[in-house]
Design a protein around this motif. Structure first.
Motif, PDB file in Angstrom:
ATOM      1  N   PRO A   1     -13.177  67.128   2.729  1.00 54.38           N
ATOM      2  CA  PRO A   1     -14.588  67.347   2.399  1.00 54.38           C
ATOM      3  C   PRO A   1     -15.472  67.274   3.644  1.00 54.38           C
ATOM      4  N   THR A   2     -16.657  67.853   3.541  1.00 56.14           N
ATOM      5  CA  THR A   2     -17.599  67.832   4.660  1.00 56.14           C
ATOM      6  C   THR A   2     -18.188  66.441   4.841  1.00 56.14           C
TER       7      THR A   2
ATOM      8  N   TYR B   1     -18.371  58.334  -2.455  1.00 56.60           N
ATOM      9  CA  TYR B   1     -18.570  57.946  -1.071  1.00 56.60           C
ATOM     10  C   TYR B   1     -17.903  56.604  -0.794  1.00 56.60           C
ATOM     11  N   GLN B   2     -17.699  56.324   0.478  1.00 52.91           N
ATOM     12  CA  GLN B   2     -17.280  55.010   0.946  1.00 52.91           C
ATOM     13  C   GLN B   2     -18.269  54.585   2.013  1.00 52.91           C
ATOM     14  N   ILE B   3     -18.863  53.407   1.824  1.00 50.77           N
ATOM     15  CA  ILE B   3     -19.751  52.829   2.821  1.00 50.77           C
ATOM     16  C   ILE B   3     -18.975  51.700   3.485  1.00 50.77           C
TER      17      ILE B   3
ATOM     18  N   GLY C   1     -10.937  62.556  -4.275  1.00 52.37           N
ATOM     19  CA  GLY C   1      -9.565  62.211  -4.634  1.00 52.37           C
ATOM     20  C   GLY C   1      -8.932  61.375  -3.544  1.00 52.37           C
ATOM     21  N   SER C   2      -7.862  61.878  -2.945  1.00 54.12           N
ATOM     22  CA  SER C   2      -7.220  61.151  -1.849  1.00 54.12           C
ATOM     23  C   SER C   2      -7.581  61.740  -0.488  1.00 54.12           C
TER      24      SER C   2
END
Length: 114
Positions: free
Chosen positions: A22-23, A51-53, A98-99
């Motif tokens: 992903p972008t 998202y991951q922060i 996803g992964s």
């Protein structure tokens, strides 16, 4: 991919796997909030599913690293609690689908004073 046979070469087939990540998400700001909290804001990215922060107390993200998962791509802000007063935190974000993960955003800093 399949190549055709001719006078000089035999017919050959080769399988190629292409992974498209992903972008990247843009981190628009990190602010100190009242009650030993910080508010993280970013621009919406419709490519991923969430998202991951990640935040840490050093800019290389090797000490005291914590990760917060956001499960919806429509979310554009999050509040992180239980921080230490007088500590500077370094924050970055990436898109998750996803992964598959995008590259990390540029790092922003915030000092917890409230």
């Amino acid at each position: 991919i399949t190549s055709a046979a001719n006078a000089n070469y035999k017919k050959t087939t080769k399988k190629i796997t292409v992974t498209v990540n992903p972008t990247k998400t843009t981190l628009s700001g990190v602010t100190n909030a009242k009650g030993l909290k910080m508010t993280v804001k970013w621009k919406k990215n419709t490519v991923g599913k969430g998202y991951q922060i990640q935040y840490a107390t050093d800019k290389k993200f090797t000490k005291n690293v914590k990760t917060v998962k956001i499960g919806k791509n429509a979310t554009v802000s999050a509040t992180i609690k239980s921080l230490k007063k007088g500590t500077t935190y370094y924050v970055r974000i990436r898109t998750v689908s996803g992964s598959f993960y995008s590259a990390w955003s540029a790092v922003k800093t915030v000092k917890i004073t409230k």
